[in-house]
Design a protein around this motif. Structure first.
Motif, PDB file in Angstrom:
ATOM      1  N   ARG B 171      18.799   7.140   5.319  1.00 52.42           N
ATOM      2  CA  ARG B 171      17.365   7.819   4.721  1.00 52.42           C
ATOM      3  C   ARG B 171      16.754   8.635   5.336  1.00 52.42           C
ATOM      4  NH1 ARG B 171      18.352   6.271  -0.075  1.00 52.42           N
ATOM      5  NH2 ARG B 171      19.316   3.419  -0.198  1.00 52.42           N
ATOM      6  N   GLN B 172      16.918   8.351   7.051  1.00 50.90           N
ATOM      7  CA  GLN B 172      16.747   9.262   7.770  1.00 50.90           C
ATOM      8  C   GLN B 172      17.165  10.623   7.691  1.00 50.90           C
ATOM      9  OE1 GLN B 172      17.737   7.866  11.630  1.00 50.90           O
ATOM     10  NE2 GLN B 172      15.624   7.101  11.486  1.00 50.90           N
ATOM     11  N   GLN B 173      18.683  10.466   7.290  1.00 44.48           N
ATOM     12  CA  GLN B 173      19.480  11.949   6.926  1.00 44.48           C
ATOM     13  C   GLN B 173      19.018  12.816   5.195  1.00 44.48           C
ATOM     14  OE1 GLN B 173      20.863  13.904   8.634  1.00 44.48           O
ATOM     15  NE2 GLN B 173      21.557  12.250   9.937  1.00 44.48           N
ATOM     16  N   GLU B 174      19.080  11.431   4.372  1.00 43.73           N
ATOM     17  CA  GLU B 174      18.441  12.442   3.342  1.00 43.73           C
ATOM     18  C   GLU B 174      17.285  13.241   3.658  1.00 43.73           C
ATOM     19  OE1 GLU B 174      19.758   8.980  -0.090  1.00 43.73           O
ATOM     20  OE2 GLU B 174      17.675   9.031   0.448  1.00 43.73           O
ATOM     21  N   VAL B 175      15.941  12.318   4.751  1.00 44.29           N
ATOM     22  CA  VAL B 175      15.116  13.295   4.249  1.00 44.29           C
ATOM     23  C   VAL B 175      15.421  14.656   5.235  1.00 44.29           C
ATOM     24  CG1 VAL B 175      12.554  12.981   5.826  1.00 44.29           C
ATOM     25  CG2 VAL B 175      14.350  10.955   4.264  1.00 44.29           C
ATOM     26  N   VAL B 176      15.231  14.169   6.403  1.00 40.18           N
ATOM     27  CA  VAL B 176      16.090  15.703   6.834  1.00 40.18           C
ATOM     28  C   VAL B 176      16.595  16.651   6.250  1.00 40.18           C
ATOM     29  CG1 VAL B 176      17.556  16.890   8.753  1.00 40.18           C
ATOM     30  CG2 VAL B 176      16.154  14.764   9.337  1.00 40.18           C
ATOM     31  N   ALA B 177      17.291  16.265   5.031  1.00 38.94           N
ATOM     32  CA  ALA B 177      18.313  17.417   4.217  1.00 38.94           C
ATOM     33  C   ALA B 177      17.668  17.753   2.797  1.00 38.94           C
ATOM     34  CB  ALA B 177      19.395  16.539   3.810  1.00 38.94           C
ATOM     35  N   LEU B 178      16.995  17.133   2.866  1.00 46.26           N
ATOM     36  CA  LEU B 178      15.535  17.106   1.818  1.00 46.26           C
ATOM     37  C   LEU B 178      14.863  18.601   2.801  1.00 46.26           C
ATOM     38  CD1 LEU B 178      14.367  17.195  -0.984  1.00 46.26           C
ATOM     39  CD2 LEU B 178      13.211  15.227  -0.059  1.00 46.26           C
ATOM     40  N   VAL B 179      14.097  17.632   4.141  1.00 51.05           N
ATOM     41  CA  VAL B 179      13.751  18.824   4.512  1.00 51.05           C
ATOM     42  C   VAL B 179      13.794  20.708   4.192  1.00 51.05           C
ATOM     43  CG1 VAL B 179      11.608  19.574   6.095  1.00 51.05           C
ATOM     44  CG2 VAL B 179      12.029  17.121   5.189  1.00 51.05           C
ATOM     45  N   ARG B 180      15.471  20.638   4.756  1.00 55.31           N
ATOM     46  CA  ARG B 180      15.916  21.959   5.318  1.00 55.31           C
ATOM     47  C   ARG B 180      16.050  22.696   4.444  1.00 55.31           C
ATOM     48  NH1 ARG B 180      16.714  25.303   8.600  1.00 55.31           N
ATOM     49  NH2 ARG B 180      19.033  26.172   9.384  1.00 55.31           N
ATOM     50  N   SER B 181      16.547  21.766   2.991  1.00 58.45           N
ATOM     51  CA  SER B 181      16.479  22.722   1.455  1.00 58.45           C
ATOM     52  C   SER B 181      15.372  23.123   0.929  1.00 58.45           C
ATOM     53  CB  SER B 181      17.293  21.588   1.127  1.00 58.45           C
ATOM     54  OG  SER B 181      16.065  21.320  -0.094  1.00 58.45           O
ATOM     55  N   LEU B 182      14.134  22.520   1.063  1.00 60.88           N
ATOM     56  CA  LEU B 182      12.308  22.657   1.046  1.00 60.88           C
ATOM     57  C   LEU B 182      12.222  24.013   1.932  1.00 60.88           C
ATOM     58  CD1 LEU B 182      11.275  20.370   0.059  1.00 60.88           C
ATOM     59  CD2 LEU B 182      11.951  21.223  -1.319  1.00 60.88           C
ATOM     60  N   GLN B 183      12.763  23.508   3.280  1.00 58.50           N
ATOM     61  CA  GLN B 183      12.412  25.156   4.258  1.00 58.50           C
ATOM     62  C   GLN B 183      13.194  26.156   3.913  1.00 58.50           C
ATOM     63  OE1 GLN B 183      14.644  25.335   6.604  1.00 58.50           O
ATOM     64  NE2 GLN B 183      13.221  26.882   7.856  1.00 58.50           N
ATOM     65  N   GLN B 184      14.442  26.015   2.962  1.00 53.48           N
ATOM     66  CA  GLN B 184      15.216  27.333   3.506  1.00 53.48           C
ATOM     67  C   GLN B 184      15.095  27.732   1.802  1.00 53.48           C
ATOM     68  OE1 GLN B 184      18.953  25.579   4.116  1.00 53.48           O
ATOM     69  NE2 GLN B 184      18.731  26.536   6.162  1.00 53.48           N
ATOM     70  N   THR B 185      14.693  27.360   0.655  1.00 53.84           N
ATOM     71  CA  THR B 185      14.358  27.670  -0.801  1.00 53.84           C
ATOM     72  C   THR B 185      12.779  28.370  -0.262  1.00 53.84           C
ATOM     73  OG1 THR B 185      13.667  25.107  -1.234  1.00 53.84           O
ATOM     74  CG2 THR B 185      15.849  26.758  -1.990  1.00 53.84           C
ATOM     75  N   LEU B 186      11.622  27.446   0.537  1.00 49.83           N
ATOM     76  CA  LEU B 186      10.348  27.979   0.184  1.00 49.83           C
ATOM     77  C   LEU B 186      10.086  28.975   0.958  1.00 49.83           C
ATOM     78  CD1 LEU B 186       8.486  24.870  -0.631  1.00 49.83           C
ATOM     79  CD2 LEU B 186       9.570  26.249  -2.551  1.00 49.83           C
ATOM     80  N   GLY B 187      11.177  29.161   1.979  1.00 48.78           N
ATOM     81  CA  GLY B 187      11.063  30.152   3.371  1.00 48.78           C
ATOM     82  C   GLY B 187       9.876  29.232   3.780  1.00 48.78           C
ATOM     83  N   ILE B 188       9.453  28.745   4.356  1.00 48.54           N
ATOM     84  CA  ILE B 188       8.931  28.271   5.029  1.00 48.54           C
ATOM     85  C   ILE B 188       8.054  27.230   5.898  1.00 48.54           C
ATOM     86  CG2 ILE B 188       7.146  27.491   3.247  1.00 48.54           C
ATOM     87  CD1 ILE B 188       7.755  24.883   2.845  1.00 48.54           C
ATOM     88  N   THR B 189       7.903  27.137   7.528  1.00 47.21           N
ATOM     89  CA  THR B 189       7.672  27.432   8.593  1.00 47.21           C
ATOM     90  C   THR B 189       7.955  25.436   8.907  1.00 47.21           C
ATOM     91  OG1 THR B 189       7.250  29.346   9.486  1.00 47.21           O
ATOM     92  CG2 THR B 189       6.904  27.435  10.818  1.00 47.21           C
ATOM     93  N   VAL B 190       8.361  25.048   9.242  1.00 47.09           N
ATOM     94  CA  VAL B 190       8.093  23.808   9.598  1.00 47.09           C
ATOM     95  C   VAL B 190       8.397  23.254  11.270  1.00 47.09           C
ATOM     96  CG1 VAL B 190       9.753  21.077   8.984  1.00 47.09           C
ATOM     97  CG2 VAL B 190       9.545  23.173   7.177  1.00 47.09           C
ATOM     98  N   LEU B 191       7.440  22.168  11.352  1.00 44.06           N
ATOM     99  CA  LEU B 191       7.269  21.854  12.322  1.00 44.06           C
ATOM    100  C   LEU B 191       7.749  20.336  12.443  1.00 44.06           C
ATOM    101  CD1 LEU B 191       7.325  22.571  15.527  1.00 44.06           C
ATOM    102  CD2 LEU B 191       4.718  21.820  15.210  1.00 44.06           C
ATOM    103  N   PHE B 192       8.444  19.623  12.944  1.00 48.13           N
ATOM    104  CA  PHE B 192       9.074  18.151  12.315  1.00 48.13           C
ATOM    105  C   PHE B 192       9.308  17.856  13.562  1.00 48.13           C
ATOM    106  CE2 PHE B 192      11.786  16.264   9.089  1.00 48.13           C
ATOM    107  CZ  PHE B 192      12.203  15.150   9.592  1.00 48.13           C
ATOM    108  N   SER B 193       8.467  16.397  13.751  1.00 53.59           N
ATOM    109  CA  SER B 193       8.499  15.666  14.973  1.00 53.59           C
ATOM    110  C   SER B 193       9.248  14.400  15.129  1.00 53.59           C
ATOM    111  CB  SER B 193       7.215  15.249  15.244  1.00 53.59           C
ATOM    112  OG  SER B 193       6.672  13.629  14.523  1.00 53.59           O
ATOM    113  N   ALA B 194       9.732  13.831  15.618  1.00 59.20           N
ATOM    114  CA  ALA B 194      10.846  12.722  15.602  1.00 59.20           C
ATOM    115  C   ALA B 194      10.593  11.880  16.835  1.00 59.20           C
ATOM    116  CB  ALA B 194      11.966  13.250  14.974  1.00 59.20           C
ATOM    117  N   HIS B 195      11.259  10.677  16.916  1.00 55.22           N
ATOM    118  CA  HIS B 195      11.756   9.996  18.246  1.00 55.22           C
ATOM    119  C   HIS B 195      12.777  10.444  18.489  1.00 55.22           C
ATOM    120  CE1 HIS B 195       8.164   6.957  17.626  1.00 55.22           C
ATOM    121  NE2 HIS B 195       8.873   7.141  19.666  1.00 55.22           N
ATOM    122  N   GLU B 196      13.761  10.808  17.138  1.00 57.78           N
ATOM    123  CA  GLU B 196      15.283  10.236  18.259  1.00 57.78           C
ATOM    124  C   GLU B 196      15.837  12.034  17.720  1.00 57.78           C
ATOM    125  OE1 GLU B 196      17.848   7.663  17.222  1.00 57.78           O
ATOM    126  OE2 GLU B 196      16.335   6.935  15.193  1.00 57.78           O
TER     127      GLU B 196
END
Lengths: 270, 276
Positions: B171-196
């Motif tokens: 599920r982690q990989q799914e969320v990361v991939a989703l955020v990445r694709s949104l970030q690229q299609t919408l052309g937005i900046t993402v600050l993503f905090s994580a433990h790992e």
């Protein structure tokens, strides 16, 4: 049954109060603050007994003291973890004070019972109008704050980031709850306010997951339960408050039964 | 123009210095992963960008203006804290509660609001999820709806606070991939905090590592090194690379792993990318 003036007044008062209680109660249950409603009602008893002591109508004592207590609770208990402690402290102090007032109040035992358990069949026409005005103010205020208040309830951190103060709306909402409690106590008494403010919304939240439908259903259930309770009281000669509480409990149990949940909530897909 | 700019920023929280003399710049369309031990100020840094924590010193600029509360250009996904209120409410109403949430009035969104809710639900593929009440959703499904909520109002900057917490590696990989694709299609900046670090490898453009009040921003190769991390942790740190994965070790301990265990008590959620 409606040929009697006192029954017509009771039905009118119950209609006003249950529509307000069902609507406000929906948000109270959603916020997980049912204990606050309960506490405000108890504190209201202190207000009502105190009001009689100083010679004003118990309703105004209820309104003033529940309002003050609601605002106090809202300010002390900012965070979720602190709420129980804050409410408990206010409650303990107020109940202690109520005991003191009751100490001077024993001569009017029947009035004390009416405050504790309600006496809807003794509602006067003037009280119906006061309740209607109180209800209109309460619902008007709820309508004004409901969007930011809901936002702050469901997503406090995001709301804060968007410039919505969860604390401000927490306090304002408790003002709405305080007014509702005071009105409710006129019908079912301070001890049974839960029957109208928590029973119908809790049942509604079992039956529907949609916000708008839930609020409407909660108000209608409260109305049906209080009118049904009055009818039952008229024909059975049981106390009105008991009949309302009985229906409120029965509706919640029916709504919360497992077979019912299977019907109303879609099963989780793996 | 920089999307986020910190100039010599010091942030204090209850008398404790959380960030000290931090200077950094994050540009348009970047995906920045934010890492660091517990208490290193990841959440505080986001709250400072949101204007909720004023800096004791220095200046924070967001999209060319000083950081202020209620900036509609900034979307935010707060970290989950226990069971959310309104768990019996369907997801759609939960998401919609944030539409114009700062305005007085009734909580029913109008036509414009409903269209906006549909738009963000479609972005995360969450239309079907949104019909279900929150208490029937898994952690990953709930994060998708929270992500949809963060996208309301078409923000240019998205702050995601630990969206991977208590999710299994898949599920982690799914969320990361989703955020990445949104970030690229919408052309937005993402600050993503994580433990790992590992779930974000290959996805983030740069890494922002916090520790001891300091911040290091740069490519993974430049930041995830023994000397840089030793400075941030204030202890000798060794970085080990195995088959495209990176392990940050302090002596014999993997530090991220230990952080995770100490910081969160979600039973059964401790499986790691490294071991999954």
């Amino acid at each position: 049954m409606l040929a009697y003036d006192f029954m017509r007044h009771a039905f009118a008062a119950a209609a006003v109060v249950s529509l307000v209680a069902g609507t406000v109660g929906y948000f109270l249950v959603l916020r997980g603050q049912t204990f606050a409603g309960h506490a405000l009602a108890h504190v209201g008893f202190t207000g009502a007994t105190g009001a009689v002591l100083v010679g004003i109508a118990p309703l105004w004592g209820l309104v003033i003291v529940t309002l003050a207590a609601g605002i106090g609770m809202g300010f002390i208990g900012e965070r979720l973890a602190e709420r129980d402690v804050a409410i408990g402290l206010v409650l303990a102090f107020a109940l202690g004070l109520g005991l003191l007032f009751l100490h001077y109040y024993t001569a009017f035992a029947s009035q004390a019972t009416a405050l504790l358990f309600g006496n809807v069949l003794a509602v006067e026409p003037r009280t119906v109008w006061i309740l209607a005005a109180l209800g209109a103010v309460t619902l008007g205020m709820l309508a004004a704050i409901s969007r930011p208040m809901l936002f702050a309830s469901l997503q406090p951190q995001l709301a804060e980031a968007k410039g919505v103060s969860p604390r401000r709306y927490g306090v304002l909402f408790l003002v709405v709850v305080a007014l509702t409690t005071a009105a409710c106590a006129q019908i079912v008494g301070v001890l049974l306010v839960f029957a109208l403010m928590v029973g119908p919304p809790a049942a509604a939240q079992r039956l529907t997951t949609t916000l708008a439908t839930g609020v409407l259903l909660s108000a209608l259930l409260a109305l049906a339960e209080s009118w049904g309770g009055l009818t039952l009281a008229f024909y059975s000669d049981w106390p009105g408050s008991f009949c309302i509480v009985l229906l409120s409990g029965a509706v919640y149990v029916l709504a919360a039964l497992p077979w019912n949940r299977a019907l109303t909530v879609r099963p989780v897909r793996p | 123009m920089n999307v986020i700019s910190f100039r010599d920023v010091r942030v204090e929280l209850g008398g404790r210095v959380v960030l000290d003399r931090v200077t950094l710049e994050i540009g348009q369309g970047e995906f920045v992963g934010m890492l660091g031990p517990n208490g290193s100020g990841k959440t505080t840094l986001m709250r400072a960008i949101l204007g909720l924590v004023p800096p004791a010193q220095g200046a924070i600029q967001v999209l060319g203006r000083p950081a202020t509360r209620g900036n509609p250009a900034v979307g935010y996904l707060p970290q989950l804290h226990g069971p959310a209120p309104g768990a019996r409410l369907r997801g759609r109403d939960f998401v919609a509660s944030a539409v114009d949430g700062h305005r007085l009035g009734l909580p029913w969104p109008g036509d414009r609001g409903r269209t906006e809710v549909d738009r963000v639900l479609d972005l995360v593929g969450g239309r079907e999820l949104a019909a279900r009440p929150l208490n029937t959703l898994s952690g990953g499904e709930r994060q998708r709806l929270l992500l949809a909520q963060a996208l309301l109002g078409q923000p240019q900057l998205l702050l995601l606070d630990e969206p991977l917490i208590s999710l299994d590696p898949h599920r982690q990989q799914e969320v990361v991939a989703l955020v990445r694709s949104l970030q690229q299609t919408l052309g937005i900046t993402v600050l993503f905090s994580a433990h790992e670090l590992n779930p974000l490898l290959g996805v983030m453009d740069r890494v922002l590592y916090l520790g001891s009040g300091q911040a290091a921003l740069g490519s993974v190769d430049a930041v995830i090194t023994g000397p840089v991390l030793s400075r941030l942790y204030g202890a000798p740190i060794e970085v080990i690379r195995v088959q495209g994965r990176i392990f940050v070790m302090s002596g014999a301990h993997e530090v991220e792993r230990d952080d995770h265990r100490h910081g969160h008590d979600h039973a059964g959620s401790h499986r790691h990318a490294a071991h999954g």
